[in-house]
Design a protein around this motif. Sequence first.
Motif, PDB file in Angstrom:
ATOM      1  N   LEU A   1       7.826  15.496  10.642  1.00  0.00           N
ATOM      2  CA  LEU A   1       8.287  14.404   9.922  1.00  0.00           C
ATOM      3  C   LEU A   1       8.091  14.797   8.204  1.00  0.00           C
ATOM      4  CD1 LEU A   1       6.739  11.362  11.922  1.00  0.00           C
ATOM      5  CD2 LEU A   1       9.161  11.682  11.430  1.00  0.00           C
ATOM      6  N   PRO A   2       7.202  15.036   7.904  1.00  0.00           N
ATOM      7  CA  PRO A   2       6.955  15.416   6.439  1.00  0.00           C
ATOM      8  C   PRO A   2       8.154  16.935   6.116  1.00  0.00           C
ATOM      9  CG  PRO A   2       4.850  15.622   7.224  1.00  0.00           C
ATOM     10  CD  PRO A   2       5.714  15.062   8.257  1.00  0.00           C
TER      11      PRO A   2
ATOM     12  N   ASN B   1       2.666  13.887  12.921  1.00  0.00           N
ATOM     13  CA  ASN B   1       3.688  14.747  13.470  1.00  0.00           C
ATOM     14  C   ASN B   1       4.143  15.519  12.170  1.00  0.00           C
ATOM     15  OD1 ASN B   1       6.892  15.126  15.060  1.00  0.00           O
ATOM     16  ND2 ASN B   1       5.093  16.758  15.001  1.00  0.00           N
TER      17      ASN B   1
ATOM     18  N   MET C   1       1.099   6.993  11.798  1.00  0.00           N
ATOM     19  CA  MET C   1       0.116   8.032  11.714  1.00  0.00           C
ATOM     20  C   MET C   1      -1.020   8.074  12.525  1.00  0.00           C
ATOM     21  SD  MET C   1       0.433   8.888   7.570  1.00  0.00           S
ATOM     22  CE  MET C   1       1.448   7.631   6.774  1.00  0.00           C
TER      23      MET C   1
ATOM     24  N   LYS D   1       0.935  -1.006  -0.021  1.00  0.00           N
ATOM     25  CA  LYS D   1       0.091   0.008   0.138  1.00  0.00           C
ATOM     26  C   LYS D   1       1.013   1.327  -0.031  1.00  0.00           C
ATOM     27  CE  LYS D   1      -4.537   0.663   2.050  1.00  0.00           C
ATOM     28  NZ  LYS D   1      -4.487   2.161   2.670  1.00  0.00           N
ATOM     29  N   GLY D   2       0.615   2.278  -0.740  1.00  0.00           N
ATOM     30  CA  GLY D   2       1.199   3.423  -1.157  1.00  0.00           C
ATOM     31  C   GLY D   2       0.908   4.307   0.312  1.00  0.00           C
ATOM     32  N   GLY D   3       1.820   5.277   0.713  1.00  0.00           N
ATOM     33  CA  GLY D   3       1.402   6.159   1.689  1.00  0.00           C
ATOM     34  C   GLY D   3       1.264   5.753   3.019  1.00  0.00           C
TER      35      GLY D   3
ATOM     36  N   ILE E   1       3.639   5.335  16.012  1.00  0.00           N
ATOM     37  CA  ILE E   1       4.056   6.557  15.337  1.00  0.00           C
ATOM     38  C   ILE E   1       2.880   7.683  15.343  1.00  0.00           C
ATOM     39  CG2 ILE E   1       5.300   7.869  13.624  1.00  0.00           C
ATOM     40  CD1 ILE E   1       6.851   5.560  15.214  1.00  0.00           C
ATOM     41  N   PRO E   2       3.003   8.718  16.106  1.00  0.00           N
ATOM     42  CA  PRO E   2       1.929   9.505  15.998  1.00  0.00           C
ATOM     43  C   PRO E   2       1.924  10.563  14.510  1.00  0.00           C
ATOM     44  CG  PRO E   2       3.726  10.696  17.402  1.00  0.00           C
ATOM     45  CD  PRO E   2       3.956   9.190  16.725  1.00  0.00           C
TER      46      PRO E   2
ATOM     47  N   GLY F   1       3.636   5.001   5.223  1.00  0.00           N
ATOM     48  CA  GLY F   1       4.634   5.647   6.278  1.00  0.00           C
ATOM     49  C   GLY F   1       5.988   4.616   6.038  1.00  0.00           C
TER      50      GLY F   1
ATOM     51  N   THR G   1       8.616   4.933   3.741  1.00  0.00           N
ATOM     52  CA  THR G   1       9.799   5.605   3.669  1.00  0.00           C
ATOM     53  C   THR G   1      10.093   6.577   4.765  1.00  0.00           C
ATOM     54  OG1 THR G   1       9.402   5.866   1.091  1.00  0.00           O
ATOM     55  CG2 THR G   1      10.688   7.418   2.104  1.00  0.00           C
ATOM     56  N   THR G   2       9.028   7.030   5.533  1.00  0.00           N
ATOM     57  CA  THR G   2       9.235   8.000   6.775  1.00  0.00           C
ATOM     58  C   THR G   2       9.951   7.140   7.750  1.00  0.00           C
ATOM     59  OG1 THR G   2       7.521   9.317   6.016  1.00  0.00           O
ATOM     60  CG2 THR G   2       8.279   9.385   8.381  1.00  0.00           C
TER      61      THR G   2
HETATM   62  N1  LIG Z   1       3.887  10.233  11.380  1.00  0.00           N
HETATM   63  C1  LIG Z   1       3.495  10.965  10.442  1.00  0.00           C
HETATM   64  N2  LIG Z   1       2.990  12.262  10.606  1.00  0.00           N
HETATM   65  C2  LIG Z   1       2.893  12.860   9.540  1.00  0.00           C
HETATM   66  N3  LIG Z   1       3.005  12.794   8.304  1.00  0.00           N
HETATM   67  C3  LIG Z   1       3.624  11.583   7.823  1.00  0.00           C
HETATM   68  C4  LIG Z   1       3.880  10.541   8.916  1.00  0.00           C
HETATM   69  N4  LIG Z   1       4.336   9.475   8.436  1.00  0.00           N
HETATM   70  C5  LIG Z   1       4.354   9.810   7.155  1.00  0.00           C
HETATM   71  N5  LIG Z   1       3.909  11.069   6.909  1.00  0.00           N
HETATM   72  C6  LIG Z   1       3.504  11.934   5.451  1.00  0.00           C
HETATM   73  O1  LIG Z   1       2.891  10.738   4.757  1.00  0.00           O
HETATM   74  C7  LIG Z   1       3.012  10.879   3.291  1.00  0.00           C
HETATM   75  C8  LIG Z   1       3.425   9.288   2.994  1.00  0.00           C
HETATM   76  O2  LIG Z   1       4.362   8.709   3.899  1.00  0.00           O
HETATM   77  P1  LIG Z   1       5.564   7.761   3.252  1.00  0.00           P
HETATM   78  O3  LIG Z   1       6.415   7.604   4.336  1.00  0.00           O
HETATM   79  O4  LIG Z   1       6.082   8.422   2.035  1.00  0.00           O
HETATM   80  O5  LIG Z   1       4.667   6.445   2.971  1.00  0.00           O
HETATM   81  P2  LIG Z   1       5.019   5.459   1.715  1.00  0.00           P
HETATM   82  O6  LIG Z   1       6.635   5.048   1.813  1.00  0.00           O
HETATM   83  O7  LIG Z   1       4.447   4.188   2.497  1.00  0.00           O
HETATM   84  O8  LIG Z   1       4.519   5.841   0.437  1.00  0.00           O
HETATM   85  C9  LIG Z   1       4.360  11.560   3.138  1.00  0.00           C
HETATM   86  O9  LIG Z   1       3.974  12.765   2.774  1.00  0.00           O
HETATM   87  C10 LIG Z   1       5.009  11.588   4.608  1.00  0.00           C
HETATM   88  O10 LIG Z   1       5.685  12.715   4.987  1.00  0.00           O
END
Ligand SMILES: Nc1ncnc2c1ncn2[C@@H]1O[C@H](COP(=O)(O)OP(=O)(O)O)[C@@H](O)[C@H]1O
Length: 255
Positions: free
Chosen positions: A220-221, A217, A186, A11-13, A214-215, A15, A17-18
Amino acid sequence: MAKIIAIANQKGGVGKTTSAISLSSSLAHFNRRVLLLDMDPQGNSSRGVGTDVSVISRSIYDALLKGVDINKVIRKTPMKNLELIPANLKLAGTEAELNSTNGEPYFLLKNALINLKKDYDYIIIDCPPSLGLLSLNALVASHSVLIPVQCEYFAMEAVAQILATISRIQTNYNSELMIEGFLLTMYDPRTRLGTEISTQVRGLFKENTFITQIPRNISLPEASARGIPITLYRPTSSGSLAYLSLAKEVLDHET
Ligand SMILES: Nc1ncnc2c1ncn2[C@@H]1O[C@H](COP(=O)(O)OP(=O)(O)O)[C@@H](O)[C@H]1O
Ligand SMILES: [Mg+2]
């Protein structure tokens, strides 16, 4: 020998990568030598540690498919203990190319990593949002997989799919593959969905779910956009503290 952890969920989005960037930088914060390996053509984790992927001459693509020495693809990051193998769009559309390589298309990454000269304590692999050959290469090469679960609709469907893939990999290619843990991302305790998903995941995978959640926050972005890991950008933000606490749990698995 390095412990190799894939961060995966098709699933995309959610978290991935973060989590890959922030877990890597948190482990580095605790003095572990870490290699962050970007397997996503979007190159977001490379950007997140300050690498402009549009100008780099070598990436993981060259090590996987062009016979370039993997040691020559490693780059520095803003942190001393954290190094990067970047990815960029060259890696997109490589499924056919991967499939047509001599030998076994599932083992390209594993075989490339064998040639790493430098010692690391951890190699963290950021997977793309699909269960294609790139993610499969990551799962075959890894000791364990960390699965971020976003507290959102259809989270459990995604979990079921990735579990099926993990079990296929265990049966056919990598019997040692373990589940490092499910990570709730998130997380917002004020929403009913957030607490519902958290309760469901913990109910089903009690032993395998990280205590740390992970809240949401905004730091992070922001950190990702600036190309600075959260542990440097806002060390005391709730996001940074959560990933440091996740890293402690991962370190606890060492013993
Ligand atoms: N804990 C968090 N709080 C706020 N924004 C977040 C958090 N984790 C991820 N994001 C944001 O959500 C979006 C998707 O996260 P990402 O890590 O890129 O997911 P993935 O790699 O699974 O597609 C990005 O814009 C990222 O900055
Ligand atoms: Mg990503």
